[in-house]
Design an enzyme around this catalytic site. Structure first.
Site, PDB file in Angstrom:
ATOM      1  N   ARG A  52      24.945  65.217  -1.419  1.00 41.06           N
ATOM      2  CA  ARG A  52      24.588  63.627  -0.713  1.00 41.06           C
ATOM      3  C   ARG A  52      25.848  63.532   0.606  1.00 41.06           C
ATOM      4  O   ARG A  52      27.433  63.752  -0.022  1.00 41.06           O
ATOM      5  CB  ARG A  52      24.678  62.421  -1.508  1.00 41.06           C
ATOM      6  CG  ARG A  52      24.006  62.006  -2.781  1.00 41.06           C
ATOM      7  CD  ARG A  52      24.948  60.807  -3.153  1.00 41.06           C
ATOM      8  NE  ARG A  52      24.119  61.117  -4.768  1.00 41.06           N
ATOM      9  CZ  ARG A  52      24.462  59.967  -5.663  1.00 41.06           C
ATOM     10  NH1 ARG A  52      25.675  59.162  -5.882  1.00 41.06           N
ATOM     11  NH2 ARG A  52      24.308  59.228  -6.607  1.00 41.06           N
ATOM     12  N   ASP A  54      27.335  63.356   3.362  1.00 40.92           N
ATOM     13  CA  ASP A  54      27.477  61.576   3.969  1.00 40.92           C
ATOM     14  C   ASP A  54      27.123  61.878   5.604  1.00 40.92           C
ATOM     15  O   ASP A  54      26.554  62.784   6.723  1.00 40.92           O
ATOM     16  CB  ASP A  54      29.274  61.847   4.116  1.00 40.92           C
ATOM     17  CG  ASP A  54      29.841  62.277   3.349  1.00 40.92           C
ATOM     18  OD1 ASP A  54      29.029  61.537   2.444  1.00 40.92           O
ATOM     19  OD2 ASP A  54      31.151  62.614   4.131  1.00 40.92           O
ATOM     20  N   TYR A 112      30.677  75.060   3.076  1.00 40.35           N
ATOM     21  CA  TYR A 112      30.323  74.301   4.133  1.00 40.35           C
ATOM     22  C   TYR A 112      30.893  74.704   5.133  1.00 40.35           C
ATOM     23  O   TYR A 112      31.990  75.733   4.981  1.00 40.35           O
ATOM     24  CB  TYR A 112      31.263  72.903   3.910  1.00 40.35           C
ATOM     25  CG  TYR A 112      30.182  71.751   2.793  1.00 40.35           C
ATOM     26  CD1 TYR A 112      29.771  71.119   3.663  1.00 40.35           C
ATOM     27  CD2 TYR A 112      30.426  71.758   1.156  1.00 40.35           C
ATOM     28  CE1 TYR A 112      28.955  69.525   2.911  1.00 40.35           C
ATOM     29  CE2 TYR A 112      29.738  70.785   1.231  1.00 40.35           C
ATOM     30  CZ  TYR A 112      28.534  69.995   1.684  1.00 40.35           C
ATOM     31  OH  TYR A 112      28.275  68.988   0.822  1.00 40.35           O
ATOM     32  N   ARG A 199      36.008  67.233   4.387  1.00 43.50           N
ATOM     33  CA  ARG A 199      36.747  66.876   5.809  1.00 43.50           C
ATOM     34  C   ARG A 199      38.472  66.518   5.165  1.00 43.50           C
ATOM     35  O   ARG A 199      39.029  66.388   6.531  1.00 43.50           O
ATOM     36  CB  ARG A 199      35.821  65.509   5.623  1.00 43.50           C
ATOM     37  CG  ARG A 199      34.552  66.074   6.792  1.00 43.50           C
ATOM     38  CD  ARG A 199      33.409  64.551   6.807  1.00 43.50           C
ATOM     39  NE  ARG A 199      34.028  63.621   7.304  1.00 43.50           N
ATOM     40  CZ  ARG A 199      33.853  62.698   7.545  1.00 43.50           C
ATOM     41  NH1 ARG A 199      33.123  61.672   7.136  1.00 43.50           N
ATOM     42  NH2 ARG A 199      34.895  61.126   8.557  1.00 43.50           N
TER      43      ARG A 199
END
Length: 248
Positions: A52, A54, A112, A199
């Site tokens: 999921r 963001d 990522y 993040r």
């Protein structure tokens, strides 16, 4: 007979409220995919994503799957979806998977990339996809800090969900930090990531790079298991999911 279709999807997350469909808006990636597939098949289709992302986060290789009954070939499904999806969502590939394939449960890991712009001129055409730092951080210090984060650890200090009841233990296989011209890339490859984890890791490593904390403080930070002690959550627009890894 319904087949299980695996899809690889790329999207610009700028104007979306994340991957997961929500009751009060149709501006989610999952919602857009389900809408087009339901239109194509004439029945409600549920799309299962590998994760999921963001709000505001992008993807170049999100994996998903859906069970559907259609006479279309995988290539025809791909063409149909791209014809009717918004221009900021693209289905890169569709293929028939095994009946038991589940994009989330079968995932072996994810990669990522967090991108920062460190130049002195405004990145006019890339501004939606980078975090502008305004200066060049100490990359070697960041690499040293990252070395403490690789491996199996409890990443509670880097979890954005204070009510997390499940295990916060994850394994990071590698963190690659590279400076290419005016762009700084932090690439994270791991077994899986907690909410906002990449993040928060990126924001913390940047604080090391700008001298706001020491590289060797990462070990203490991991042991503390306290989100308030880690760095700021880096802006969503700099993050992109590159790939979801499977056994085959």
């Amino acid at each position: 007979m319904k087949n299980n279709y695996k899809m690889i999807i790329a999207y610009d997350g700028t104007r979306y409220y994340g991957w997961e469909h929500q009751p009060n808006t149709d501006m989610t990636i999952q919602g857009k995919l389900e809408s087009v597939l339901s239109q194509m098949t004439g029945e409600q289709i549920d799309v299962i994503g590998a994760g999921r992302t963001d709000a505001g986060v992008h993807a170049k290789g999100m994996a998903a799957n859906a069970h559907m009954q259609t006479s279309m070939t995988p290539d025809e499904i791909c063409d149909y979806m791209n014809r009717y999806l918004p221009e900021d969502i693209c289905v890169m590939e569709v293929r028939i998977a095994s009946e038991r394939f589940h994009s989330r449960y079968n995932a072996m890991g994810k990669t990522y990339c967090y991108t920062c712009y460190v130049g002195d001129k405004k990145p006019v055409f890339n501004r939606k996809y980078v975090h502008i730092t305004g200066a060049v951080p100490d990359v070697e210090a960041m690499k040293k800090a990252a070395s403490y984060l690789v491996g199996v650890h409890d990443f509670a200090s880097f979890c954005g969900n204070p009510k997390m009841k499940k295990s916060t233990v994850r394994e990071i296989y590698s963190i690659d930090i590279s400076l290419k011209g005016s762009y700084l890339n932090m690439t994270f490859h791991g077994s899986g990531f907690l909410q906002y984890m990449v993040r928060i890791l990126s924001g913390t490593l940047l604080e090391v790079g700008f001298g706001k904390r020491e590289a060797d403080s990462m070990q203490e930070l991991l042991e503390a298991k306290n989100r308030s002690l880690a760095g700021a959550t880096a802006p969503a627009k700099g993050l992109s999911l590159l790939k979801v890894h499977y056994a085959n």
